[in-house]
Design an enzyme around this catalytic site. Sequence first.
Site, PDB file in Angstrom:
ATOM      1  CG  HIS A 108     -12.945  29.006 -44.567  1.00 24.47           C
ATOM      2  ND1 HIS A 108     -11.928  29.320 -45.440  1.00 24.47           N
ATOM      3  CD2 HIS A 108     -12.863  29.916 -43.573  1.00 24.47           C
ATOM      4  CE1 HIS A 108     -11.265  30.368 -44.992  1.00 24.47           C
ATOM      5  NE2 HIS A 108     -11.822  30.759 -43.839  1.00 24.47           N
ATOM      6  CG  HIS A 117     -12.374  32.005 -38.903  1.00 24.03           C
ATOM      7  ND1 HIS A 117     -10.992  32.089 -38.922  1.00 24.03           N
ATOM      8  CD2 HIS A 117     -12.778  32.191 -40.184  1.00 24.03           C
ATOM      9  CE1 HIS A 117     -10.587  32.347 -40.163  1.00 24.03           C
ATOM     10  NE2 HIS A 117     -11.652  32.399 -40.945  1.00 24.03           N
ATOM     11  CE  LYS A 164      -6.969  30.330 -45.232  1.00 25.10           C
ATOM     12  NZ  LYS A 164      -7.953  30.870 -44.323  1.00 25.10           N
ATOM     13  CG  HIS A 217      -6.974  34.963 -47.253  1.00 23.81           C
ATOM     14  ND1 HIS A 217      -7.995  35.229 -46.373  1.00 23.81           N
ATOM     15  CD2 HIS A 217      -6.882  36.079 -48.044  1.00 23.81           C
ATOM     16  CE1 HIS A 217      -8.489  36.433 -46.606  1.00 23.81           C
ATOM     17  NE2 HIS A 217      -7.831  36.970 -47.623  1.00 23.81           N
ATOM     18  CG  HIS A 262     -12.511  33.144 -48.208  1.00 21.22           C
ATOM     19  ND1 HIS A 262     -11.544  33.712 -48.995  1.00 21.22           N
ATOM     20  CD2 HIS A 262     -11.942  33.010 -46.988  1.00 21.22           C
ATOM     21  CE1 HIS A 262     -10.461  33.913 -48.293  1.00 21.22           C
ATOM     22  NE2 HIS A 262     -10.671  33.485 -47.058  1.00 21.22           N
ATOM     23  CG  ASP A 288     -14.186  33.333 -44.009  1.00 18.05           C
ATOM     24  OD1 ASP A 288     -13.533  32.981 -43.004  1.00 18.05           O
ATOM     25  OD2 ASP A 288     -13.884  34.320 -44.703  1.00 18.05           O
TER      26      ASP A 288
HETATM   27  O1  DOR Z   1     -13.370  38.449 -43.005  1.00 13.69           O
HETATM   28  C1  DOR Z   1     -12.521  37.664 -42.608  1.00 13.69           C
HETATM   29  N1  DOR Z   1     -12.397  37.338 -41.304  1.00 13.69           N
HETATM   30  N2  DOR Z   1     -11.672  37.139 -43.507  1.00 13.69           N
HETATM   31  C2  DOR Z   1     -10.628  36.407 -43.129  1.00 13.69           C
HETATM   32  O2  DOR Z   1      -9.889  35.998 -43.973  1.00 13.69           O
HETATM   33  C3  DOR Z   1     -10.350  36.153 -41.694  1.00 13.69           C
HETATM   34  C4  DOR Z   1     -11.549  36.266 -40.907  1.00 13.69           C
HETATM   35  C5  DOR Z   1     -11.258  36.329 -39.427  1.00 13.69           C
HETATM   36  O3  DOR Z   1     -10.496  35.486 -38.931  1.00 13.69           O
HETATM   37  O4  DOR Z   1     -11.796  37.219 -38.746  1.00 13.69           O
HETATM   38 ZN    ZN Z   2     -11.487  32.589 -42.965  1.00 16.80          ZN
END
Ligand code: DOR
Ligand code: ZN
Length: 335
Positions: free
Chosen positions: A12, A14, A95, A134, A168, A240
């Site tokens: 997971h 980003h 997702k 989520h 998460h 995450d």
């Molecule tokens: O804390 C988070 N940041 N939770 C999420 O679900 C998205 C993520 C983000 O993309 O910044």
């Molecule tokens: Zn995330």
Amino acid sequence: MTHTLYSPLDMHLHLRDSAMLQTVAPLSAQSFSGGLIMPNLVPPVSTISGVLEYQQRIKEATKNETFEPLMTLFFRSDYTREFLQQASLHVKALKLYPSGITTNSEGGVASMDVEVLRPVLQAMSDLGLVLCVHGETNGFVMDREKEFCNIYEDLASAFPKLKIIMEHITTCESVALLDKYENLYATITLHHLLITLDDVVGGMLKPHLFCKPIAKRYEDKEALLHVALQAHPKVMFGSDSAPHPISKKECCGCAAGVFTSPIALQALAELFDKHNALASLQSFVSNNAQAIYAYTPPFKEVVLVKVPYRVPNSYGDVVPMFADETLAWSIQSVR
Ligand code: DOR
Ligand code: ZN
């Protein structure tokens, strides 16, 4: 003392786009052999060409390392079966974000009604696509994930062949669902194994620990640790890791997200070592994910060593968890 991991996976992740992608993607690629890439760009990744072009930009940004970006598609309830069949050649998972629940989720689903979602979920189930969720309602912030458990139960019962990943997870209620439904799995972050709400707001406010779902209570953290440290076969590591520029964190209206990817393996080694559970770490950071996703990652050997590691105060304009602090384990070598 050393500990070797093979082909660690971050299920997971980003990576963002543009300049931020250039900053953060090489940091994941240095120590991980692959990652499941989240689609919440602006606009979200919701076309096949969008997936392929984003994957290409990630490959370009990580070309000096062995790293396989596993792609996801932003869930929409109006995708056709034909579209999903084509997509299944290029993505592992979709997702699903409830609309507006977190960063860049405005185009998410407006209703979690099983009947509304049925055509897409049935097609995904038939095609072997994984559903990553989520799982938060828009209720009181500490109860959002607990309130979503009913929805997980409805989805798991309605689509028994669909693999559903509770992303998460942060609560003991979510942990309990793992053993109740064969088709429910979970990712667990590093930060939710380490912190509670107290660490975020109990003293001075810590914007770099603010994330969604928010860290919960001590007993929730203990429940997560219990399954992570024994590498329960239905849980896997998903950082995450969610970078935001410092100007979006140290401000009024702080963005949600903890940036952990460059320090994740060192901190996990410290945590598992502290609990005499290093023997489980390989399963938690790779083998379980390989089994759940029926995926064989590229080979990577990461040797961790119990030598202190001073975490930098920033990577570009992103502040990592443990900035300027010292971890007990470092990465000795990667090949
Ligand atoms: O804390 C988070 N940041 N939770 C999420 O679900 C998205 C993520 C983000 O993309 O910044
Ligand atoms: Zn995330």
